[in-house]
Design an enzyme around this catalytic site. Structure first.
Site, PDB file in Angstrom:
ATOM      1  N   LEU A  99       0.874  -1.162   0.000  1.00 29.02           N
ATOM      2  CA  LEU A  99       0.000   0.000   0.000  1.00 29.02           C
ATOM      3  C   LEU A  99       0.914   1.214   0.000  1.00 29.02           C
ATOM      4  CD1 LEU A  99      -3.110   0.149   0.063  1.00 29.02           C
ATOM      5  CD2 LEU A  99      -2.984   0.551   2.516  1.00 29.02           C
ATOM      6  N   ASP A 100       0.698   2.136  -0.935  1.00 25.62           N
ATOM      7  CA  ASP A 100       1.565   3.311  -1.027  1.00 25.62           C
ATOM      8  C   ASP A 100       1.604   4.066   0.298  1.00 25.62           C
ATOM      9  OD1 ASP A 100       2.025   2.737  -3.669  1.00 25.62           O
ATOM     10  OD2 ASP A 100       0.649   4.248  -4.458  1.00 25.62           O
ATOM     11  N   LYS A 101       2.712   4.733   0.542  1.00 22.07           N
ATOM     12  CA  LYS A 101       2.890   5.477   1.778  1.00 22.07           C
ATOM     13  C   LYS A 101       1.750   6.457   2.025  1.00 22.07           C
ATOM     14  CE  LYS A 101       6.067   8.714   4.067  1.00 22.07           C
ATOM     15  NZ  LYS A 101       7.368   9.430   3.978  1.00 22.07           N
TER      16      LYS A 101
END
Length: 315
Positions: A145-147
């Site tokens: 999951l992207d930051k």
């Protein structure tokens, strides 16, 4: 033929021994990158690092390429980076994120801006905090999951469960639902975006781009949840494939970048408004899928309040 004419060298070694390349102290990786990009030519043709050349061959730069613009900083000694020490306060913070936990999995609501894994300049991250929380029991990451993306994130606590979940994600057996605010008015209100993607080249190398010729298949289904006046739409996005930045790229491709996504064209000055709302995973033990949901992050909830929208009425 003289001895000097017949003597051959690997191209990468020749470059290291001859000016102006020698003074730049190019690494092997830098040399190979320049050669792949056709910045250095042999007799006007593309070359490889292992190609054999003689002093009679013409080694030249591609037209328009200025070697002096290639700045190679002096290598500095690498200082040992001390691992971060997590505290009891960190554990209390982690516990506030947990949606569900049993002997096999831990499901969390990851905050926006919280990195999943460490990297350059990132010492405080979810993976490290989970290992500290586990006290010797390894937590295994099975997806990403992207930051700057918030929402449901599942972690395996056993090796068999990690294998099971990794397979489920790879085979697209996991159902994902995201919420996002996008620029403009979505029309039609539901449908799908079928646009292959690939990693960009040149100035866009850090971005994912739609590439209909050589890209990997990427499919996203979407539906309008609510129009927020004329400048924004609240949408539900369901990726049917799991490409990097897929939702962000697809929304931008359709002319509706996600709010706060500067990398993909958003001009809205907000944090990234992309939230993993729901995750449904198969469960081999019960043979019934497990569904987990997470409330939107505070910045998205505040935006909805600004538009006088109660998000819980749309669940």
């Amino acid at each position: 033929m003289t001895d000097s004419q017949s003597l051959t060298h690997r191209l990468d070694r020749w470059l290291r021994r001859n000016e102006p390349y020698q003074s730049l102290n190019l690494s092997q990786a830098q040399l190979e990158k320049l050669l792949r990009q056709k910045k250095i030519l042999v007799n006007g043709q593309k070359a490889t690092a292992s190609m054999r050349v003689t002093d009679q061959d013409e080694i030249s730069l591609a037209k328009g390429f200025n070697l002096e613009a290639l700045v190679i900083p002096e290598r500095q000694p690498i200082e040992a980076v001390k691992p971060i020490r997590y505290t009891d306060e960190d554990l209390e913070f982690l516990k506030t994120l947990i949606i569900w936990e049993d002997e096999e999995v831990c499901v969390l609501n990851k905050p926006a801006g919280f990195a999943v894994q460490g990297g350059t300049g990132t010492r405080y991250h979810l993976d490290g905090l989970l290992q500290f929380y586990g006290k010797g029991q390894p937590f295994r990451l099975v997806h990403r999951l992207d930051k700057d993306t918030s929402g449901v994130f599942v972690v395996a606590k056993t090796l068999p469960k990690a294998v099971e979940l990794a397979h489920a994600f790879k085979e697209h057996l996991v159902k994902k639902v995201y919420w996002a605010f996008i620029e403009g008015v979505l029309n039609p209100p539901f449908g799908s975006i079928d646009a292959p993607v690939s990693k960009g080249l040149g100035q866009s190398y850090e971005k994912i781009v739609v590439d209909k010729k050589a890209g990997k298949a990427a499919l996203t289904e979407y539906r309008l949840i609510k129009a927020l006046e004329r400048d924004a739409t609240w949408v539900e996005l369901s990726p049917q494939t799991g490409r990097t930045h897929q939702l962000r790229v697809h929304c931008s491709y359709k002319g509706h970048p996600i709010w706060g996504d500067k990398k993909y064209g958003s001009k809205v000055k907000e944090p990234l408004c992309l939230h993993a709302r729901q995750l449904t995973i198969p469960d081999a033990g019960s043979r019934h899928p497990l569904t987990f949901t997470a409330p939107p992050p505070l910045h998205m909830e505040n935006i909805l309040k600004r538009y006088k929208v109660d998000w819980q009425k749309y669940c």
